[in-house]
Design an enzyme around this catalytic site. Structure first.
Site, PDB file in Angstrom:
ATOM      1  N   LYS A 209       0.847  -1.201   0.000  1.00 56.39           N
ATOM      2  CA  LYS A 209       0.000   0.000   0.000  1.00 56.39           C
ATOM      3  C   LYS A 209       0.886   1.256   0.000  1.00 56.39           C
ATOM      4  O   LYS A 209       0.690   2.168  -0.777  1.00 56.39           O
ATOM      5  CB  LYS A 209      -0.901  -0.047   1.235  1.00 56.39           C
ATOM      6  CG  LYS A 209      -1.908   1.055   1.306  1.00 56.39           C
ATOM      7  CD  LYS A 209      -2.819   0.859   2.519  1.00 56.39           C
ATOM      8  CE  LYS A 209      -3.534   2.140   2.853  1.00 56.39           C
ATOM      9  NZ  LYS A 209      -4.338   2.063   4.061  1.00 56.39           N
ATOM     10  N   GLU A 215      10.580  -4.916   4.319  1.00 58.30           N
ATOM     11  CA  GLU A 215      10.594  -6.339   3.954  1.00 58.30           C
ATOM     12  C   GLU A 215      10.236  -6.521   2.488  1.00 58.30           C
ATOM     13  O   GLU A 215      10.902  -7.240   1.742  1.00 58.30           O
ATOM     14  CB  GLU A 215       9.577  -7.114   4.820  1.00 58.30           C
ATOM     15  CG  GLU A 215       9.931  -7.216   6.297  1.00 58.30           C
ATOM     16  CD  GLU A 215       9.362  -6.073   7.124  1.00 58.30           C
ATOM     17  OE1 GLU A 215       9.074  -4.992   6.572  1.00 58.30           O
ATOM     18  OE2 GLU A 215       9.208  -6.279   8.351  1.00 58.30           O
ATOM     19  N   GLY A 269      -4.828  -1.916   5.305  1.00 59.22           N
ATOM     20  CA  GLY A 269      -4.048  -3.063   4.815  1.00 59.22           C
ATOM     21  C   GLY A 269      -4.684  -4.401   5.164  1.00 59.22           C
ATOM     22  O   GLY A 269      -4.821  -5.287   4.316  1.00 59.22           O
ATOM     23  N   ARG A 270      -5.107  -4.564   6.416  1.00 60.01           N
ATOM     24  CA  ARG A 270      -5.632  -5.870   6.846  1.00 60.01           C
ATOM     25  C   ARG A 270      -7.066  -6.126   6.377  1.00 60.01           C
ATOM     26  O   ARG A 270      -7.628  -7.170   6.661  1.00 60.01           O
ATOM     27  CB  ARG A 270      -5.503  -6.026   8.362  1.00 60.01           C
ATOM     28  CG  ARG A 270      -6.080  -4.883   9.177  1.00 60.01           C
ATOM     29  CD  ARG A 270      -5.638  -4.966  10.641  1.00 60.01           C
ATOM     30  NE  ARG A 270      -6.064  -3.803  11.415  1.00 60.01           N
ATOM     31  CZ  ARG A 270      -5.400  -2.657  11.472  1.00 60.01           C
ATOM     32  NH1 ARG A 270      -4.288  -2.502  10.782  1.00 60.01           N
ATOM     33  NH2 ARG A 270      -5.841  -1.654  12.219  1.00 60.01           N
ATOM     34  N   GLU A 355      -4.222  -6.625  15.381  1.00 59.36           N
ATOM     35  CA  GLU A 355      -3.708  -5.316  14.962  1.00 59.36           C
ATOM     36  C   GLU A 355      -4.811  -4.263  15.119  1.00 59.36           C
ATOM     37  O   GLU A 355      -4.541  -3.100  15.386  1.00 59.36           O
ATOM     38  CB  GLU A 355      -3.193  -5.375  13.516  1.00 59.36           C
ATOM     39  CG  GLU A 355      -2.235  -4.247  13.162  1.00 59.36           C
ATOM     40  CD  GLU A 355      -1.451  -4.461  11.867  1.00 59.36           C
ATOM     41  OE1 GLU A 355      -0.339  -5.001  11.923  1.00 59.36           O
ATOM     42  OE2 GLU A 355      -1.967  -4.100  10.794  1.00 59.36           O
ATOM     43  N   HIS A 386      -5.129 -33.486  18.465  1.00 60.26           N
ATOM     44  CA  HIS A 386      -3.968 -34.286  18.863  1.00 60.26           C
ATOM     45  C   HIS A 386      -2.809 -33.399  19.278  1.00 60.26           C
ATOM     46  O   HIS A 386      -1.671 -33.856  19.343  1.00 60.26           O
ATOM     47  CB  HIS A 386      -3.551 -35.201  17.707  1.00 60.26           C
ATOM     48  CG  HIS A 386      -4.608 -36.193  17.351  1.00 60.26           C
ATOM     49  ND1 HIS A 386      -4.699 -37.428  17.964  1.00 60.26           N
ATOM     50  CD2 HIS A 386      -5.644 -36.127  16.482  1.00 60.26           C
ATOM     51  CE1 HIS A 386      -5.745 -38.077  17.472  1.00 60.26           C
ATOM     52  NE2 HIS A 386      -6.339 -37.306  16.570  1.00 60.26           N
ATOM     53  N   LYS A 506      10.021  -0.972  14.331  1.00 60.80           N
ATOM     54  CA  LYS A 506      10.562  -0.684  12.986  1.00 60.80           C
ATOM     55  C   LYS A 506      11.627   0.392  13.070  1.00 60.80           C
ATOM     56  O   LYS A 506      12.682   0.296  12.460  1.00 60.80           O
ATOM     57  CB  LYS A 506       9.429  -0.139  12.083  1.00 60.80           C
ATOM     58  CG  LYS A 506       8.560  -1.145  11.415  1.00 60.80           C
ATOM     59  CD  LYS A 506       7.791  -0.414  10.304  1.00 60.80           C
ATOM     60  CE  LYS A 506       6.412  -0.963  10.097  1.00 60.80           C
ATOM     61  NZ  LYS A 506       5.576  -0.141   9.236  1.00 60.80           N
TER      62      LYS A 506
HETATM   63  O1  F6P Z   1       2.236  -4.252  10.021  1.00 61.36           O
HETATM   64  C1  F6P Z   1       1.921  -2.937   9.733  1.00 61.36           C
HETATM   65  C2  F6P Z   1       1.385  -2.753   8.346  1.00 61.36           C
HETATM   66  O2  F6P Z   1       1.208  -1.392   8.133  1.00 61.36           O
HETATM   67  C3  F6P Z   1       0.080  -3.497   8.097  1.00 61.36           C
HETATM   68  O3  F6P Z   1      -1.039  -2.867   8.584  1.00 61.36           O
HETATM   69  C4  F6P Z   1       0.128  -3.645   6.622  1.00 61.36           C
HETATM   70  O4  F6P Z   1      -0.785  -4.599   6.228  1.00 61.36           O
HETATM   71  C5  F6P Z   1       1.571  -4.030   6.410  1.00 61.36           C
HETATM   72  O5  F6P Z   1       2.262  -3.247   7.348  1.00 61.36           O
HETATM   73  C6  F6P Z   1       2.132  -3.851   5.028  1.00 61.36           C
HETATM   74  O6  F6P Z   1       2.125  -2.525   4.589  1.00 61.36           O
HETATM   75  P1  F6P Z   1       2.268  -2.130   3.070  1.00 61.36           P
HETATM   76  O7  F6P Z   1       1.137  -2.738   2.316  1.00 61.36           O
HETATM   77  O8  F6P Z   1       2.243  -0.629   3.032  1.00 61.36           O
HETATM   78  O9  F6P Z   1       3.590  -2.668   2.578  1.00 61.36           O
END
Ligand code: F6P
Length: 539
Positions: A209, A215, A269-270, A355, A386, A506
């Site tokens: 987003k 990452e 995002g979620r 979150e 189990h 972060k």
């Molecule tokens: O973990 C924090 C967060 O902002 C989430 O809410 C989001 O889904 C994720 O990082 C990834 O963010 P982006 O889509 O901006 O890479």
């Protein structure tokens, strides 16, 4: 209109619930069942292809009445209206919360700042459809003229968990494309995926987003570098597409604007798998199935928006969860799907629920003195029977659980389905009834062993039983939990749509990273300081 800001513990209904709790906390559910033959019927909601039985909970008609009053006291109806009408209910980030617009029909109207967003939503949907069809039918080709065989989704959090869970859950409906998900900045993750790829036939979908996430950008760069070992720069336009709100950064990465699928800041995002973030879903199962997922979610939206609270599935599930969290002191909730397809469902819900509702400041900015977000965990039954069921049955903790199942097996193997379903029903029955000392003695158990074989029972479960796993029913199920999250956030008087809690770590990570690569020396506690030096020596 802003969301109401009402401390739930100061409401009249909360007072009644507190008092009522004292009288009911030791009541045995099995006695409630024998006293009232109509109980299962009274506490079951049948809606569409959903059968939701919440009778195996430590509630009575009176509890239910007070919980429904709580929903009224915190002005849940107004809050639902505010959400669906595009008000800035994500106040701390200054945004509307309109993932529901992504699955609405073309004729709907959802306004953000006075502009209907539906035409834009449908433009992007059409782009997803066209792109999906070209890739799936092999018309869109890689740089050596071969059709695509593999899709790599590069993203993390909401840009990974939703698509990964849905693709896995709908694998029965998948086409010939092989999908991979790269999320962790752990280089071993991306390298294990690379081992399986051929650059000539792989499509990369970068989902971010913000397009600033460390990452995702690290993994995207590693994959681009690997790709360019055999392909030329021109080939990037054929093989890399992006989903983002940050068009500038996407272009700087080298992706052509025509290969960008936009999204909007009014989609969290979620809650974004319904947007172009779901592109990998569409590629994996075809656009029609992706669209059916959205249609299912929309049906649940309508149910949530219009149904009276006593028959409203997300509202009822949210209220029951508040009952255990805030009155019984339950710390966690288990999600147990009796379907291997829903293997990743609990992991997916962990982000959505924890979150969103892992907050300790109320909507007035004041610290909260009551419990909020529940801890979510779970694994599919029968495997989990189990593994951790021992603790649910005989441990010291109260763990309310959602049991989710499907009446029909997709492959039609009735023998397996009967065994699976018998386990599902048996577990909720066992959790309800337990096993008394008298029953253990009646089995002729040796005296010294008797206490160990007693089950207290009275362990609450919801049964969410659905006819069949399909894109549509999965859409309904996911949307059901999304609305449950919303309701709980409203009751707890918190903002569910920000996530400042992920920022601090972060920021510190980027400081520490600088220290690895330079002589910079920040001040740390002695534990972190020693770890840093140890790493420098060992790596
Ligand atoms: O973990 C924090 C967060 O902002 C989430 O809410 C989001 O889904 C994720 O990082 C990834 O963010 P982006 O889509 O901006 O890479």
């Amino acid at each position: 209109m802003a969301l109401p800001s009402i401390n739930p513990t100061k409401t009249h209904s909360w007072e009644k619930l507190k008092e009522h709790f004292e009288g009911i906390k030791d009541v045995q559910m099995k006695n409630l069942f024998s006293e009232d033959k109509n109980r299962a019927h009274e506490f079951t909601i049948k809606w569409d292809d959903f059968y939701v039985d919440f009778s195996k909970n430590r509630i009575t008609t009176e509890t239910f009445k007070y919980l429904l009053e709580l929903a009224e006291d915190v002005k849940l109806k107004d809050a639902i209206k505010s959400q669906f009408s595009g008000e800035i209910i994500n106040k701390t980030e200054g945004r509307a919360v309109l993932h529901t617009a992504l699955r609405a029909p073309k004729t709907a109207e959802f306004n953000v700042d006075g502009t209907n967003v539906i035409p834009e939503v449908y433009q992007v949907k059409e782009k997803i459809e066209g792109f999906t069809n070209e890739v799936v039918n092999g018309h869109r080709k890689g740089y050596t003229g071969k059709a695509f065989t593999d899709v790599v989704n590069i993203g993390i959090g909401g840009s990974d968990l939703g698509p990964a869970m849905v693709v896995d859950s709908l694998q029965y409906y998948k086409n010939h494309l092989t999908t991979h998900f790269v999320s962790n900045v752990d280089g071993d993750h991306v390298n294990e995926v690379i081992k399986k790829l051929n650059p000539e036939t792989t499509l990369f979908v970068i989902v971010s987003k913000t397009f600033t996430t460390q990452e995702t950008l690290s993994n995207a760069n590693t994959l681009k570098t690997w790709f360019l070992k055999t392909a030329s720069e021109d080939a990037i336009a054929k093989h890399f597409v992006a989903v983002s709100t940050n068009i500038k950064n996407v272009q700087e990465f080298g992706i052509d604007e025509s290969n960008v699928f936009p999204m909007w800041d009014w989609v969290g995002g979620r809650f974004s798998l319904w947007s172009a973030v779901g592109l990998t879903i569409s590629l994996a199962v075809g656009f029609k199935n992706f669209d059916n997922l959205l249609k299912g979610a929309h049906k649940m939206d309508e149910h949530f928006k219009n149904e009276d609270f006593d028959k409203n599935i997300p509202v009822v599930l949210a209220l029951i969860s508040v009952w255990y969290n805030n009155f019984f002191g339950a710390e966690s909730e288990a999600i147990i799907p009796y379907s291997q397809y829903l293997n990743q469902f609990a992991t997916y819900l962990q982000q959505g629920i924890m979150e969103s509702n892992g907050k300790s400041v109320d909507r007035n900015g004041n610290p909260i003195d009551y419990q909020t977000g529940t801890i979510i965990w779970g694994e599919p039954g029968t495997n989990s029977q189990h593994a951790f069921f021992q603790l649910i049955h005989q441990g010291t903790k109260l763990i309310p659980a959602d049991f989710i199942g499907f009446a029909k097996s997709l492959h039609g193997n009735q023998d397996h389905q009967d065994k699976l379903t018998s386990n599902f029903f048996a577990q909720t029955e066992a959790l309800l009834n337990g096993k008394t000392k008298a029953e253990v003695i009646a089995k002729g158990t040796e005296e010294a062993i008797i206490p160990f074989k007693v089950f207290q029972g009275n362990k609450p479960t919801n049964t969410i039983y659905i006819n069949k796993l399909s894109p549509e029913s999965l859409g309904k199920l996911i949307a059901m939990y999304e609305h449950k999250i919303f309701v709980q956030g409203i009751i707890w008087n918190i903002f569910s749509y920000d996530q400042f809690g992920v920022e601090l770590g972060k920021q510190l990570a980027s400081k520490i990273l600088q220290e690895f690569n330079s002589s910079a020396n920040n001040e740390h506690d002695s534990s972190t300081h020693n770890l840093l030096n140890y790493y420098k020596k060992m790596s």
